[in-house]
Enzyme design. Sequence first.
Site, PDB file in Angstrom:
ATOM      1  CE  LYS A 135      -1.627  -6.410  12.483  1.00 56.60           C
ATOM      2  NZ  LYS A 135      -0.398  -6.195  13.246  1.00 56.60           N
TER       3      LYS A 135
ATOM      4  CG  HIS B 146      -4.709  -1.866   8.145  1.00 54.48           C
ATOM      5  ND1 HIS B 146      -4.196  -2.606   7.109  1.00 54.48           N
ATOM      6  CD2 HIS B 146      -3.725  -0.989   8.483  1.00 54.48           C
ATOM      7  CE1 HIS B 146      -2.961  -2.201   6.836  1.00 54.48           C
ATOM      8  NE2 HIS B 146      -2.647  -1.223   7.653  1.00 54.48           N
TER       9      HIS B 146
ATOM     10  CD  GLU C 286      -0.692   2.933  14.471  1.00 55.04           C
ATOM     11  OE1 GLU C 286       0.365   2.318  14.300  1.00 55.04           O
ATOM     12  OE2 GLU C 286      -1.123   3.779  13.681  1.00 55.04           O
TER      13      GLU C 286
ATOM     14  CE  LYS D  58       0.293   6.816  12.045  1.00 53.71           C
ATOM     15  NZ  LYS D  58       0.639   5.411  12.299  1.00 53.71           N
TER      16      LYS D  58
ATOM     17  CE  LYS E 195      -1.544   1.462   3.986  1.00 54.54           C
ATOM     18  NZ  LYS E 195      -1.006   1.846   5.303  1.00 54.54           N
TER      19      LYS E 195
ATOM     20  CG  HIS F 257       0.466  -5.173   7.941  1.00 55.78           C
ATOM     21  ND1 HIS F 257       0.109  -3.872   7.686  1.00 55.78           N
ATOM     22  CD2 HIS F 257       0.625  -5.248   9.279  1.00 55.78           C
ATOM     23  CE1 HIS F 257       0.073  -3.203   8.832  1.00 55.78           C
ATOM     24  NE2 HIS F 257       0.379  -4.005   9.823  1.00 55.78           N
TER      25      HIS F 257
HETATM   26  C1  BG6 Z   1       0.397   0.604   8.395  1.00 54.05           C
HETATM   27  C2  BG6 Z   1       0.223   2.084   8.464  1.00 54.05           C
HETATM   28  O1  BG6 Z   1      -0.323   0.072   7.312  1.00 54.05           O
HETATM   29  O2  BG6 Z   1      -0.068   0.014   9.598  1.00 54.05           O
HETATM   30  C3  BG6 Z   1       0.938   2.661   9.664  1.00 54.05           C
HETATM   31  O3  BG6 Z   1       0.717   2.684   7.269  1.00 54.05           O
HETATM   32  C4  BG6 Z   1       0.520   1.947  10.923  1.00 54.05           C
HETATM   33  O4  BG6 Z   1       0.688   4.057   9.773  1.00 54.05           O
HETATM   34  C5  BG6 Z   1       0.630   0.446  10.751  1.00 54.05           C
HETATM   35  O5  BG6 Z   1       1.345   2.385  11.976  1.00 54.05           O
HETATM   36  C6  BG6 Z   1       0.043  -0.283  11.945  1.00 54.05           C
HETATM   37  O6  BG6 Z   1       0.326  -1.645  11.845  1.00 54.05           O
HETATM   38  P1  BG6 Z   1       0.450  -2.558  13.139  1.00 54.05           P
HETATM   39  O7  BG6 Z   1       0.686  -3.932  12.588  1.00 54.05           O
HETATM   40  O8  BG6 Z   1       1.592  -2.016  13.933  1.00 54.05           O
HETATM   41  O9  BG6 Z   1      -0.853  -2.429  13.854  1.00 54.05           O
END
Ligand code: BG6
Length: 506
Positions: A191, A249, A225, A349, A157, A187
């Site tokens: 998970k 996501h 986050e 964030k 992405k 991604h």
């Molecule tokens: C990414 C985003 O796809 O996912 C990031 O671009 C984000 O901004 C991240 O921090 C979060 O992934 P995870 O696996 O840490 O929850």
Amino acid sequence: MTNGNELPAVELVIFGAAGDLTWRKLIPALYNLFLDHLTPEKFAIFGVDAKHVGVEELQKRLLDGVNQFSRRGKAKPDEWKAFSSHLVSTIAGNFNDVATFEDLARALNSQDKSWDVHTERVFYLATPPSIVENIVHNLGTAHLINDRKRTRLVFEKPFGHNLASAHELNQILLNTLTESQIYRIDHYLGKETVQNILAFRFANALFEPIWDRRYIDHVQITVAEQVGVEHRGGYYDHSGALRDMIQNHLLQILSLIAMEPPAAFNADEIRARKVDVLRAIRPIPTDQIHQYASRGQYGPGWLEGERVVGYHQEPDVDPNSVTETFAALKLFIDNWRWQDIPFYLRTGKRLAQKVSQAIIQFRPVPHQSFPASANQDWLPNLLEIDIQPDEGIAIHFQAKQPGVDLRLSSQEMRFTYAGAFKTTPPEAYETLLLDVIRGDATLFMRADQVESAWGAIEPVLDAWGNVAPSDFPNYPSGSWGPPSAEALIAQDGRQWLQPIFVEHKE
Ligand code: BG6
């Protein structure tokens, strides 16, 4: 799981081999697959980069990445030596120049010859989106992707910036490639706990009969986050939380929770059922955006006892930026199962806690036979799906408190991955890379999924793009987001549940 020895020979070409993603995610994931004996016996990695790096120099850098980011900790020298011998070649060159691809073709062909087998080839584009089109074009010119059955391409992405650009990119790719060659990564789908949503729903008879509008009050999906934008300000400032997280996501988690049971467990069937959900999302009325969407941007604040700067002070961020670092949406899915049941999504964030979870809140019992005095601590039944960091599932239900008085209290039954399986689950990139190596596209995004997801958020993108926010920054770092996010859910007589449970668990 199949042993890697049973897999055909694979050549993996990484564009952007000296970059951050390769260092932080791809090689640590491949290394762990190797330790688990899941990589093919004949397995060769080719690193392509604009920067000139020799094999040894790259191996050294990648070892540093493994030592920092592998879930198994520092690499053992003999194991690393065995793994790194699979990195056979580096090719330096401009991605816009077909000569780079001719060099690559020569290196791949000579590897084929030395193995004397027909290999499968995976091209991983760990590169900025602006050069994706040229790489694909040049791969075509160098005849590297003609074998449609044996070549696969992996795209990171962002996949487009809005519906129109995603559609255009899909068209460009599909001029040269077939859909079955294209692996678009999200991604989150790698998970364990995200995949477990399918197992939980469709391998158990218990919940599916009540998994609809008759029994469910609403669904909340939170991906919070604690980190800020870190070193990615340049990218993030042109993206924002809606594009960066919700388009991919959170909407993928929503699809898994809301999809109909698949007839079979194969890539096309599962992706078709998921896309049905995205297509059924009710368009958000642009003239009522405030009732459906909330945006925020973090200011300075405190996180775990440390003072942190606001978004405007982050490196590579415009000090007057109006990019959102927090987004919340209320969505409805117009179909028989979910009509009028709200799905509340939020992500941000610099929030108080790192936690990703989905909570399904059930309706109250139809008739309360207990006296009001028994119900003072009443909470509705909840199913909590914890994606990270404490992977697991919990059911919250009422129990009678011990004692002579009739008093009910909310209790929980909790399953944790760590407790049940006593093993660390593979990282998302391990699962996804192995799937690409094996040629299984179930956990990757099909063109229509990506476009439907953009379509679902398009009204909000437009509305936010047209009217700049007047109150940014509007939440301090270390909080749970802006007041408008509380109002978004409070207008329906509900509240975000997650902070309650974090306190509750401790
Ligand atoms: C990414 C985003 O796809 O996912 C990031 O671009 C984000 O901004 C991240 O921090 C979060 O992934 P995870 O696996 O840490 O929850």
